[in-house]
Scaffold this active site. Structure first.
Site, PDB file in Angstrom:
ATOM      1  N   ASP A   1      -5.551  -3.666  -2.733  1.00 19.58           N
ATOM      2  CA  ASP A   1      -4.532  -3.299  -1.749  1.00 19.58           C
ATOM      3  C   ASP A   1      -3.795  -4.495  -1.148  1.00 19.58           C
ATOM      4  O   ASP A   1      -4.403  -5.440  -0.657  1.00 19.58           O
ATOM      5  CB  ASP A   1      -5.218  -2.509  -0.631  1.00 19.58           C
ATOM      6  CG  ASP A   1      -4.253  -1.738   0.224  1.00 19.58           C
ATOM      7  OD1 ASP A   1      -3.485  -2.370   0.967  1.00 19.58           O
ATOM      8  OD2 ASP A   1      -4.252  -0.496   0.146  1.00 19.58           O
TER       9      ASP A   1
ATOM     10  N   SER B   1       0.836  -1.196   0.000  1.00 19.73           N
ATOM     11  CA  SER B   1       0.000   0.000   0.000  1.00 19.73           C
ATOM     12  C   SER B   1       0.874   1.250   0.000  1.00 19.73           C
ATOM     13  O   SER B   1       1.749   1.390  -0.846  1.00 19.73           O
ATOM     14  CB  SER B   1      -0.958  -0.049   1.192  1.00 19.73           C
ATOM     15  OG  SER B   1      -2.027   0.845   1.018  1.00 19.73           O
TER      16      SER B   1
END
Length: 307
Positions: free
Chosen positions: A164, A51
């Site tokens: 993610d 991320s």
């Protein structure tokens, strides 16, 4: 861009790696951590990120950390709001404005051509499998790794959709080892105890008028960003849920794949507090100072070859 699900063949065995964890706006602390480690002469030879950690890691791997820091330090809350292009399919935010701004700051390169081994973690949306992005566009990998469900849309990669990486491996120690690192420093943004959130005080009238122009189209989604809300908004709920999830997953993953050193900046930011870069960077530097004894022990162990 290509990816590897779990195994990659390392062609070199760099000594030190760093795993930069997920954490949305908390991720600016990674800049401070890298700065403080560099002052000690510790320059990671392998960089992995999940991320926001993939973004900061990409800047570090390409020698562009100064450019990223200069940019994030200028961001105001209004600047952040201007970068949010609303959509109602696949995510609240399209992400094009944000990525365009990042591309204005960081030059894209092929991952396999970077001066240091670099990898980003993403998640296969259909299977839930962990995906390691190790080839192709660096910024493409960053965009996939940062595709936080509910906020940013998934990223198409071949015949699958990626989201993610923090959903499956918030602090990718395993990827660092797979790329050849013998010792890994993990930067965990979710290690501190979660604190009860308190309502923000009413903003100054002038600031509120300025922000309201950009908040109008988000009003139904981010209603508690305006004074007077009696219950958590969608963004509050999402932020808390992500914090809880990543803290639990990180604890489990690090227990099974322990790093040689774990650094835990005390960054207690909200999900979208990207305008608090100066504070985040300072907290990252402070976390390195607090880990002084553990870092010294790691340095000693690295300088002494195994018997």
């Amino acid at each position: 861009m290509d990816c590897f699900d779990f195994e990659i063949e390392a062609t070199a065995v760099p000594k030190l790696g760093i795993a930069l964890g997920a954490g949305a706006a908390k991720g600016w602390a990674h800049i401070g951590v890298l700065r403080a480690l560099a002052r000690r002469g510790l320059e990671p030879e392998v960089i992995a990120g999940a991320s926001v950690g993939s973004l900061v890691g990409a800047a570090a791997a390409t020698g562009q950390i100064d450019k990223l820091e200069d940019w994030v330090r200028t961001l105001s809350r209004t600047d952040v709001l201007k970068l949010l292009d609303a959509r109602f399919r696949g995510g609240m935010i399209e992400g094009n404005r944000l990525m365009a701004a990042i591309e204005d700051v960081l030059s894209d390169r092929a991952i396999e051509e970077l001066p240091r081994p670099y990898g980003a973690v993403a998640t296969d949306m259909d299977t839930g499998r962990e995906v390691w992005l190790r080839e192709g566009s660096m910024l493409g990998a960053v965009r996939a790794s940062c595709a936080l469900p509910g906020l940013f849309p998934p990223r198409r990669h071949g015949d699958r959709w990626l989201i993610d990486g923090g959903l499956v491996n918030p602090v990718p120690v395993s990827l660092c080892h797979a790329m050849g690192a013998e010792a890994v420093i993990a930067v965990n943004l979710n290690a501190r105890h979660l604190r009860r959130r308190h309502r923000r005080k009413a903003r100054r009238e002038a600031e509120l008028r300025e922000e309201q122009r950009y908040l109008e189209k988000f009003k139904s989604l981010f209603n508690s960003w305006l004074p007077g809300s009696d219950q958590p908004s969608m963004i509050d709920v999402l932020s808390s849920a992500i914090d809880i999830m990543q803290e639990r997953i990180t604890r489990s993953r690090l227990a099974g794949e322990p790093p040689q050193l774990e650094i835990c900046p005390a960054v207690n930011f909200e999900l979208m507090d990207f305008h608090r870069a100066a504070e985040g960077i300072e907290l990252g530097e402070k976390a390195v100072e607090e880990a002084d004894a553990a870092i010294a022990a790691l340095e000693r162990s690295m300088s002494c070859p195994p018997v």
